[in-house]
Design an enzyme around this catalytic site. Structure first.
Site, short mmCIF file in Angstrom:
data_model
loop_
_atom_site.label_atom_id
_atom_site.label_comp_id
_atom_site.label_asym_id
_atom_site.label_seq_id
_atom_site.Cartn_x
_atom_site.Cartn_y
_atom_site.Cartn_z
N ASP D 16 0.83 -1.20 0.00
CA ASP D 16 0.00 0.00 0.00
C ASP D 16 0.87 1.26 0.00
OD1 ASP D 16 0.77 0.75 2.62
OD2 ASP D 16 -0.94 -0.27 3.52
N ALA D 17 0.22 2.42 -0.02
CA ALA D 17 0.94 3.68 -0.16
C ALA D 17 1.82 3.99 1.04
CB ALA D 17 -0.05 4.83 -0.41
#
Lengths: 135, 135, 135, 135
Positions: D16-17
């Site tokens: 994920d980011a």
């Protein structure tokens, strides 16, 4: 025609309530195949960034769904380079169950500078290796 | 041009380590948009199967990625019918952040009989409603 | 008991070939609920990082699956703060379909400094707001 | 202590980011590990249903996240049976990067009749094989 091949086992996570592989899952599989193709050539996504200051962005995808795949299937994903330009290239990725074509995908990737996020020429070493995998 | 529109909030689940929305996530968003478009017309996926014995299978997808979206973005997804044939139809789905075009997708769906998994004509009532959303 | 509540619509992407919502999907839903809870208090994940130099990492999750949810269901996710410590807190998240309890989840999050990735005290303003949501 | 082990390569889809593996991804990996454990014993999910009319539902999960994993990591997932009851059993699944413990998960599964969706005794053959994998 030269290609790189990996196996994809279908788990519950890849399926949907229609009883088949969810259509977006093929894009995840495709990225696994492209990553393993690069690894086979001696590169990791994280290294390309560190060593050359470049990364590959997905610009365009086309996919045809020919037949459904189901839980416990073992698919073969074949990845090849279809064409190359200065700053981008097109990969062809085909999913098979035995001899049966399940899905057929084209992915256009562009090589960008990680700082400017501007298109740049493919690193020479990568370009030279890709040429061997042009269909 | 008539379209149906939904908002898509970007969460961690939708992003990847590149810091942007993962490219396959747009296909999930697209399916949400098509489902809400159908619901807006008074249909649910599960009802179409029960009432008409039909379901819509994704046959083909094309998507252009124009700009990256990031965590906490609020995207607007516009869905319209681009064209209709006897047993299939093409939807156009565009993702915007404000006025900025983020991604542009075409999805070809085929209407199949749930027993035979053979293409059949679209249910008349759905066909009539879709006509109003042809771009 | 004070809680924050959001609705979760079930799409094909959330289901699996067993015909029900895939068990990992509830963790994604939970993160949406926590993010909207923070947004309701006036914070975004990206702001917390920028303003306070902190982020919340998931340290522990426990989840009981009581009943299956299916395609087209509309679930209500209730989020509350169960307890707070100096550098961590526990959220309770319950999924309902009408009055029926579908799943019950506890999530322990730790507040870390984004540079050192070391636990630090919760920002005072966040701590004060959380107190109102302790069950 | 006997366990079954598989390798998990981390791709963009799993991250994920925040730059790390998304917390829900471990549940997907866990299900791959349990499926391959069963396959190692000669069973497939789809066969268990066909042959014994039973399937395993996830009833409860507990997971501790010890350290983050990142893109291109190769994790080792060790799966063992921790305990067995008449109609349910608990699996212990640990994720390692080399000798480093990344995450530690317990999963309670219940054996249900596929028609009645009621708990039933584990098929005898599965029960006998599981005993060898009790930690």
């Amino acid at each position: 025609m030269t290609h790189h091949s990996i196996d994809i086992r279908i788990y519950y996570e890849d399926t949907d309530a229609g009883g088949v592989v969810y259509h977006a899952s093929y894009l995840k599989f495709g990225e696994r195949g492209r990553t393993e193709f690069l690894r086979h050539l001696g590169h990791q996504n994280s290294d390309l960034e560190r060593e050359y200051g470049t990364l590959f962005l997905v610009r365009h995808i086309e996919i045809d769904y020919h037949r459904p795949a189901v839980l416990d299937d073992l698919l073969r994903l074949e990845t090849a380079i279809e064409s190359m330009k200065n700053t981008s290239f097109t990969m062809r990725q085909r999913f098979f169950r035995g001899e049966e074509l399940i899905a057929d995908m084209r992915v256009v990737l562009v090589c960008v500078d990680t700082n400017a996020i501007k298109p740049v020429r493919l690193p020479g070493i990568v370009r030279d290796e890709f040429i061997n995998f042009i269909e």
